[in-house]
Scaffold this motif. Structure first.
Motif, PDB file in Angstrom:
ATOM      1  N   SER A  55       0.829  -1.217   0.000  1.00  0.00           N
ATOM      2  CA  SER A  55       0.000   0.000   0.000  1.00  0.00           C
ATOM      3  C   SER A  55       0.854   1.254   0.000  1.00  0.00           C
ATOM      4  N   ALA A  56       1.909   1.270   0.823  1.00  0.00           N
ATOM      5  CA  ALA A  56       2.751   2.464   0.903  1.00  0.00           C
ATOM      6  C   ALA A  56       3.458   2.731  -0.415  1.00  0.00           C
ATOM      7  N   ALA A  57       3.903   1.663  -1.073  1.00  0.00           N
ATOM      8  CA  ALA A  57       4.605   1.828  -2.342  1.00  0.00           C
ATOM      9  C   ALA A  57       3.670   2.357  -3.419  1.00  0.00           C
ATOM     10  N   ILE A  58       2.479   1.791  -3.525  1.00  0.00           N
ATOM     11  CA  ILE A  58       1.514   2.271  -4.517  1.00  0.00           C
ATOM     12  C   ILE A  58       1.169   3.735  -4.253  1.00  0.00           C
ATOM     13  N   ALA A  59       0.899   4.061  -2.997  1.00  0.00           N
ATOM     14  CA  ALA A  59       0.519   5.441  -2.667  1.00  0.00           C
ATOM     15  C   ALA A  59       1.637   6.416  -3.026  1.00  0.00           C
ATOM     16  N   ARG A  60       2.847   6.135  -2.566  1.00  0.00           N
ATOM     17  CA  ARG A  60       3.945   7.085  -2.763  1.00  0.00           C
ATOM     18  C   ARG A  60       4.375   7.171  -4.223  1.00  0.00           C
ATOM     19  N   TYR A  64       0.885  10.103  -3.159  1.00  0.00           N
ATOM     20  CA  TYR A  64       0.109  10.105  -1.922  1.00  0.00           C
ATOM     21  C   TYR A  64       0.943   9.537  -0.786  1.00  0.00           C
ATOM     22  N   GLU A  65       0.581   9.876   0.427  1.00  0.00           N
ATOM     23  CA  GLU A  65       1.179   9.235   1.591  1.00  0.00           C
ATOM     24  C   GLU A  65       0.386   7.965   1.916  1.00  0.00           C
ATOM     25  N   ASP A  66       1.022   7.072   2.653  1.00  0.00           N
ATOM     26  CA  ASP A  66       0.356   5.859   3.094  1.00  0.00           C
ATOM     27  C   ASP A  66      -0.721   6.217   4.121  1.00  0.00           C
ATOM     28  N   GLY A  67      -1.587   5.269   4.425  1.00  0.00           N
ATOM     29  CA  GLY A  67      -2.641   5.514   5.402  1.00  0.00           C
ATOM     30  C   GLY A  67      -3.968   5.811   4.743  1.00  0.00           C
ATOM     31  N   GLU A  68      -4.228   5.136   3.613  1.00  0.00           N
ATOM     32  CA  GLU A  68      -5.493   5.275   2.880  1.00  0.00           C
ATOM     33  C   GLU A  68      -5.730   6.697   2.375  1.00  0.00           C
ATOM     34  N   ARG A  69      -4.621   7.389   2.039  1.00  0.00           N
ATOM     35  CA  ARG A  69      -4.749   8.728   1.452  1.00  0.00           C
ATOM     36  C   ARG A  69      -5.073   8.637  -0.042  1.00  0.00           C
ATOM     37  N   PRO A  71      -7.173   7.625  -3.166  1.00  0.00           N
ATOM     38  CA  PRO A  71      -8.583   7.258  -3.324  1.00  0.00           C
ATOM     39  C   PRO A  71      -8.723   5.790  -3.718  1.00  0.00           C
ATOM     40  N   PHE A  72      -9.716   5.122  -3.157  1.00  0.00           N
ATOM     41  CA  PHE A  72      -9.855   3.688  -3.406  1.00  0.00           C
ATOM     42  C   PHE A  72     -10.052   3.387  -4.888  1.00  0.00           C
ATOM     43  N   ASP A  73     -10.847   4.181  -5.577  1.00  0.00           N
ATOM     44  CA  ASP A  73     -11.087   3.903  -6.996  1.00  0.00           C
ATOM     45  C   ASP A  73      -9.800   4.021  -7.812  1.00  0.00           C
ATOM     46  N   PHE A  74      -8.916   4.920  -7.427  1.00  0.00           N
ATOM     47  CA  PHE A  74      -7.616   5.042  -8.094  1.00  0.00           C
ATOM     48  C   PHE A  74      -6.769   3.803  -7.800  1.00  0.00           C
ATOM     49  N   VAL A  92      -3.449  -8.222  -2.660  1.00  0.00           N
ATOM     50  CA  VAL A  92      -3.398  -6.762  -2.552  1.00  0.00           C
ATOM     51  C   VAL A  92      -3.453  -6.314  -1.090  1.00  0.00           C
ATOM     52  N   ASP A  93      -2.587  -5.395  -0.743  1.00  0.00           N
ATOM     53  CA  ASP A  93      -2.600  -4.752   0.569  1.00  0.00           C
ATOM     54  C   ASP A  93      -3.697  -3.690   0.558  1.00  0.00           C
ATOM     55  N   ILE A  94      -4.762  -3.937   1.335  1.00  0.00           N
ATOM     56  CA  ILE A  94      -5.869  -2.968   1.356  1.00  0.00           C
ATOM     57  C   ILE A  94      -5.926  -2.203   2.679  1.00  0.00           C
ATOM     58  N   GLU A  95      -4.809  -2.164   3.417  1.00  0.00           N
ATOM     59  CA  GLU A  95      -4.754  -1.452   4.700  1.00  0.00           C
ATOM     60  C   GLU A  95      -5.917  -1.885   5.594  1.00  0.00           C
ATOM     61  N   THR A  96      -6.822  -0.976   5.953  1.00  0.00           N
ATOM     62  CA  THR A  96      -7.959  -1.390   6.786  1.00  0.00           C
ATOM     63  C   THR A  96      -9.233  -1.587   5.965  1.00  0.00           C
ATOM     64  N   GLY A  97      -9.107  -1.510   4.641  1.00  0.00           N
ATOM     65  CA  GLY A  97     -10.263  -1.744   3.779  1.00  0.00           C
ATOM     66  C   GLY A  97     -10.763  -0.512   3.060  1.00  0.00           C
ATOM     67  N   TYR A  98     -10.142   0.663   3.332  1.00  0.00           N
ATOM     68  CA  TYR A  98     -10.579   1.912   2.698  1.00  0.00           C
ATOM     69  C   TYR A  98     -12.077   2.136   2.921  1.00  0.00           C
ATOM     70  N   ALA A  99     -12.512   1.841   4.146  1.00  0.00           N
ATOM     71  CA  ALA A  99     -13.949   1.909   4.437  1.00  0.00           C
ATOM     72  C   ALA A  99     -14.171   2.307   5.893  1.00  0.00           C
TER      73      ALA A  99
END
Length: 274
Positions: A55-60, A64-69, A71-74, A92-99
């Protein structure tokens, strides 16, 4: 040129079944987490049997920063492209579920399954408070995810991450281990296929977790953790790298491009491997 890759025959459920078998094969599943389709294709080329995201790698990698920053659709669009790019099962790493509620979580899990995702990591830290979610609440989320997959007549490998060794607490290492076992067992009872006690690094701790949980245990490769051959002997089923591959790649890129900027040579970029 046209894409000459063969037509893919494996369904999402078949890939989920394969992912589960890989965790029970007796050979440790090593998953260097990637963040895009190029990375997934490289893993496939090198002979890795599955692909995992961080998740952190995809975000950065996408600003974006990690921590579900992000957007889920992206995130879903990126994940969908990764799944389409390879024949391998993708987890897939979904953190806490983006929910923030169960209805949104159900919707997100349905979308991931529809995209062909074979497995997920889901963690037990509240993304806002950064504190551990109560065990019973996390167990309910895991049960919900299992029901979504069942009603869709599909399978989904659920890797339940517990952050007891990661979050800051006043607990001793012995108490953290006891809590990790308690949470792991509760998550397995709720339907988890594996447990990921992230930041567990001590050999004795890892060995105890493997023996106590009786399901595939996932360990993070990081500074201070035993090397891969030791983890294999300890009975670890899966090793993840989290954001470390992305971080190391950026450091190598910084060194290479810094050399070019200093006018030393263009060969770091244009050499025989380019």
């Amino acid at each position: 040129m046209f894409n000459s890759r063969p037509i893919r025959m494996s369904t999402q459920s078949e890939k989920a079944d394969l992912l589960k078998k890989l965790h029970h094969s007796g050979k440790m599943l090593v998953l260097p987490n990637i963040w895009d389709a190029a990375g997934a294709l490289l893993l496939e080329k090198l002979g890795y049997p599955a692909v995992a995201t961080a998740s952190a790698a995809i975000a950065r990698a996408h600003g974006y920063e990690d921590g579900e920053r992000i957007p889920f659709d992206f995130l879903l669009a990126i994940v969908s492209q990764i799944v389409k790019s390879v024949d391998l099962p993708v987890t897939v790493d979904i953190e806490t579920g983006y929910a923030g509620d169960h209805e949104t979580l159900k919707s997100n899990i349905k979308k991931l399954i529809a995209a062909g995702v074979a497995g997920i990591n889901i963690e037990d830290t509240d993304v806002r408070s950064r504190e551990l979610v109560p065990v019973n609440e996390q167990a309910e989320k895991l049960k919900l995810i299992g029901r979504v997959a069942e009603r869709a007549n599909t399978r989904l490998f659920i890797n339940a991450r517990t952050d007891i060794f990661l979050v800051k607490t006043d607990l001793s290492e012995e108490q953290k281990l006891a809590h990790a076992i308690e949470r792991g067992r509760a998550y397995v009872e709720a339907g988890a296929d594996g447990v990921y006690p992230i930041f567990a690094t001590d050999e004795s701790t890892i060995k105890t977790l493997v023996g106590a949980l009786k399901v595939p245990v996932n360990v993070l490769a990081r500074v201070g953790a035993p090397d891969l051959d030791v983890l294999q002997r300890l009975g670890v089923a899966r090793v993840s790298f989290g954001p470390n591959v992305h971080r190391t790649t950026l450091l190598a890129l910084e060194s290479m491009l810094g050399s070019v900027k200093e006018g030393l040579s263009h060969r770091p970029v244009t050499g025989p491997l380019a």
